[in-house]
Design a protein around this motif. Sequence first.
Motif, mmCIF file in Angstrom:
data_model
loop_
_atom_site.group_PDB
_atom_site.id
_atom_site.type_symbol
_atom_site.label_atom_id
_atom_site.label_comp_id
_atom_site.label_asym_id
_atom_site.label_seq_id
_atom_site.Cartn_x
_atom_site.Cartn_y
_atom_site.Cartn_z
ATOM 1 N N ASP A 1 0.861 -1.184 0.000
ATOM 2 C CA ASP A 1 0.000 0.000 0.000
ATOM 3 C C ASP A 1 0.899 1.236 0.000
ATOM 4 O OD1 ASP A 1 -1.643 2.173 0.622
ATOM 5 O OD2 ASP A 1 -2.992 0.959 1.832
ATOM 6 N N ARG A 2 0.935 1.952 -1.109
ATOM 7 C CA ARG A 2 1.845 3.086 -1.230
ATOM 8 C C ARG A 2 1.412 4.289 -0.391
ATOM 9 N NH1 ARG A 2 6.303 1.704 -4.867
ATOM 10 N NH2 ARG A 2 5.822 -0.488 -5.160
ATOM 11 N N GLU A 3 0.205 4.274 0.100
ATOM 12 C CA GLU A 3 -0.267 5.392 0.912
ATOM 13 C C GLU A 3 0.155 5.235 2.373
ATOM 14 O OE1 GLU A 3 -1.806 8.155 -0.108
ATOM 15 O OE2 GLU A 3 -1.641 7.450 -2.187
ATOM 16 N N THR A 4 0.064 4.024 2.890
ATOM 17 C CA THR A 4 0.324 3.824 4.321
ATOM 18 C C THR A 4 1.518 2.925 4.611
ATOM 19 O OG1 THR A 4 -1.190 1.923 4.404
ATOM 20 C CG2 THR A 4 -2.133 4.105 4.825
ATOM 21 N N TRP B 1 11.002 3.256 0.989
ATOM 22 C CA TRP B 1 9.703 3.910 0.773
ATOM 23 C C TRP B 1 9.118 4.261 2.146
ATOM 24 C CZ3 TRP B 1 7.327 5.431 -3.652
ATOM 25 C CH2 TRP B 1 5.995 5.835 -3.557
ATOM 26 N N PRO B 2 8.509 5.439 2.313
ATOM 27 C CA PRO B 2 8.091 6.411 1.288
ATOM 28 C C PRO B 2 9.215 7.309 0.758
ATOM 29 C CG PRO B 2 7.410 7.140 3.452
ATOM 30 C CD PRO B 2 7.982 5.781 3.638
#
Length: 380
Positions: A66-69, A92-93
């Motif tokens: 999940d690139r958001e969280t 990441w992020p």
Amino acid sequence: MEINELWFENFRNLEQVHLRPEPGVNLIYGDNAQGKTNLVEGIWLLSGERSFRYGKESDLPRLQMDRETGRSRVAALVYTEGREQELELLFWPRRQVRLNGIPQSGRGALSGKLCCVVFSPGHLALVQAGPAERRAFLDGAIGQLRPQYGKILRDYDRALAQRGSLLRDAPRNPQLLDLLDIWDSHLIRLGGLILSARLSYLDKLEPHAARFHRGISSGKEELELRYRPGGAGAGLIPESWQGREELEKALGEALRQSREEDLKSGSTGAGPHRDDLEVLINGAAARSFASQGQQRSAVLSMKLAECEMIAETMGSQPVVLLDDVMSELDRSRRGYLLGKMGGRQVFITGCDDGILAETGAGGVYQVSAGALTPVEKKGG
């Protein structure tokens, strides 16, 4: 040096892995594409070096993350320099290097904290491959022992690119020729540092490699490693040297003599980016005349010599990463390699646990779809 704990979080296909490896041999097995090499790669990255695999760093975060969280990272608790320290790489992020929880300016900050020697199937082609692979072998080995060496290489590459751009533009803008002397001086200084580091390292590495090769071949073969200046530097840059000043002078003369040809080709014909490490067995070039078995023995000897160099320089044994190479070696070479692993923490990967009896592994783990499961050894 010893890894006490490892964490992988959304690193390639490793979603959540926590491992407390044994201080001796650790065997990690599973089918292809399950995550074995990813685990080894993560450990290697914590040494401060670039990946031994092809690809971009942007490929390291897990695709399904999940690139958001989510976040992508590799971390380890390592016993080094007389105490336990935490090494961490975040991908990441945003990319970040942390040492004991404190952000660092670059991956090079981890160099020397966790020294590793990695041996993968790609390294078995070290003798057969082109000069770039052998230069990378030297540079990677030196970089772990001298953290500032990586910056010298990067500065040299930048100066080389700037000089190349100037060479290509000069025919249309002759006034740019006046700037060539400036970039030549940069290349001479940085190239001299690289050459002296490589030659000094090889001078110490070669006796160890020769000794190991005599052991593998039962005294029937002699291994020699020679540094060979290439391109326009061949015959001008000395193979033996008395000091960095001598190397800088020779490199300067090589650049002066090759300038006209460099302007025609738009590239720099002399310097450490053109050089090679020649591997000889009984006086003959191993790349051309040695059998595949002899070539593998030579690479094995070079890797074992790299272990010795780290132990001598750092005062402690490196962590050894053997990624899927056991099946590539015959029984006698496997036995010789494993016989030299005493006193070191070792991670061995393979497709099955068939070599368990040979390795005497203290820790055994199975990898499947990015998940790691401890396996109780048979008979206990």
